[in-house]
Design a protein around this motif. Sequence first.
Motif, short mmCIF file in Angstrom:
data_model
loop_
_atom_site.label_atom_id
_atom_site.label_comp_id
_atom_site.label_asym_id
_atom_site.label_seq_id
_atom_site.Cartn_x
_atom_site.Cartn_y
_atom_site.Cartn_z
N ASP A 133 0.81 -1.22 0.00
CA ASP A 133 0.00 0.00 0.00
C ASP A 133 0.84 1.27 0.00
O ASP A 133 0.47 2.26 -0.61
CB ASP A 133 -0.90 0.02 1.25
N GLU A 134 1.98 1.23 0.69
CA GLU A 134 2.80 2.45 0.77
C GLU A 134 3.21 2.92 -0.63
O GLU A 134 3.40 4.11 -0.86
CB GLU A 134 4.03 2.24 1.67
N PHE A 135 3.36 1.98 -1.58
CA PHE A 135 3.73 2.38 -2.94
C PHE A 135 2.49 2.67 -3.78
O PHE A 135 2.51 3.57 -4.62
CB PHE A 135 4.59 1.29 -3.60
N GLY A 136 1.43 1.93 -3.51
CA GLY A 136 0.18 2.17 -4.25
C GLY A 136 -0.36 3.55 -3.96
O GLY A 136 -0.94 4.21 -4.81
N SER A 137 -0.16 4.02 -2.70
CA SER A 137 -0.72 5.33 -2.36
C SER A 137 0.29 6.45 -2.63
O SER A 137 -0.05 7.62 -2.56
CB SER A 137 -1.16 5.35 -0.89
N ASP A 138 1.53 6.10 -2.92
CA ASP A 138 2.54 7.14 -3.16
C ASP A 138 3.56 6.62 -4.18
O ASP A 138 4.58 6.04 -3.83
CB ASP A 138 3.23 7.50 -1.83
N VAL A 139 3.23 6.86 -5.46
CA VAL A 139 4.09 6.33 -6.52
C VAL A 139 5.50 6.94 -6.42
O VAL A 139 6.50 6.28 -6.73
CB VAL A 139 3.47 6.60 -7.91
N ALA A 141 7.23 7.37 -3.87
CA ALA A 141 8.05 6.55 -2.96
C ALA A 141 8.69 5.40 -3.74
O ALA A 141 9.84 5.02 -3.49
CB ALA A 141 7.20 6.01 -1.81
N LEU A 142 7.95 4.86 -4.69
CA LEU A 142 8.50 3.77 -5.52
C LEU A 142 9.58 4.31 -6.46
O LEU A 142 10.61 3.67 -6.67
CB LEU A 142 7.35 3.10 -6.30
#
Length: 240
Positions: A133-139, A141-142
């Motif tokens: 989720d941390e990447f799904g909600s903040d691209v 961050a990826l």
Amino acid sequence: MKKPKDYIIFPLDVSSREEAGHYIRLLSHEIGMFKVGLELFITCGPAIVKDIHDAGEARVFLDLKLHDIPETVKRAARAAGEMGVRFLTVHCGESMRMLTAAVDGSAGKTGILGVTVLTSVSADDIRSAGFRDEFGSDVTALVAKRAAQAKDAGCEGVVSSGLEVAMIKTVCGADFISVTPGIRPAWDGMKTDDQSRVATPAQAVLNGSDYLVIGRPIRDAKDPVQAARTISEEIQTALG
Ligand code: C5P
């Protein structure tokens, strides 16, 4: 010494060697690099790289976005290095081993640029691909994670949106190269075409971009040579 025109990468988004030749003859002395993508490379092969090298000082950015097992990527990067291309792109989304293999294969003859997250990929795409989720909600961050991995693997830089340059420089250091598409000069009316987030050439270099991919504002100008020169002047002014 890097000149203002060296910041400009013109994408040869055309399908034939003849059409590409028109832009190569026109712009070889006005820009730093031509970007050769999948369509043109599949159509023309290494001949197009030779055409560019024979025409003048402009270098080649081979935008093939490689993604395969490490050994295959290593061999492809070696072949690109032997052609003398300045940059070759490789996807960051696979593994550290694949990035390292690209760097090893290039043997210092071509710079490997990582493609972090394609700008066509949405947060929904990331979530449905099974990412945390941390990447799904903040691209972003990826993008940061993959840029850091590219740096650790020995890549020279990444391709990123202009809005990510400052973050990438913070994470990876000022020397880590940032190549930025989505550039629209103010005199061109900031037409976005299909780019959703755009910056002027001056904004992009002030943000820290090392190279600007600029296609349609040059290609579609009444006088492409003059358009490239005007952009170089804008970059010169921005750099002080
Ligand atoms: O300046 P213009 O929008 O015409 O540039 C288009 C070029 O930039 C194409 O070659 C495209 O592949 C490349 N590009 C992009 N957006 C990205 C990455 C690359 O438009 N996020």
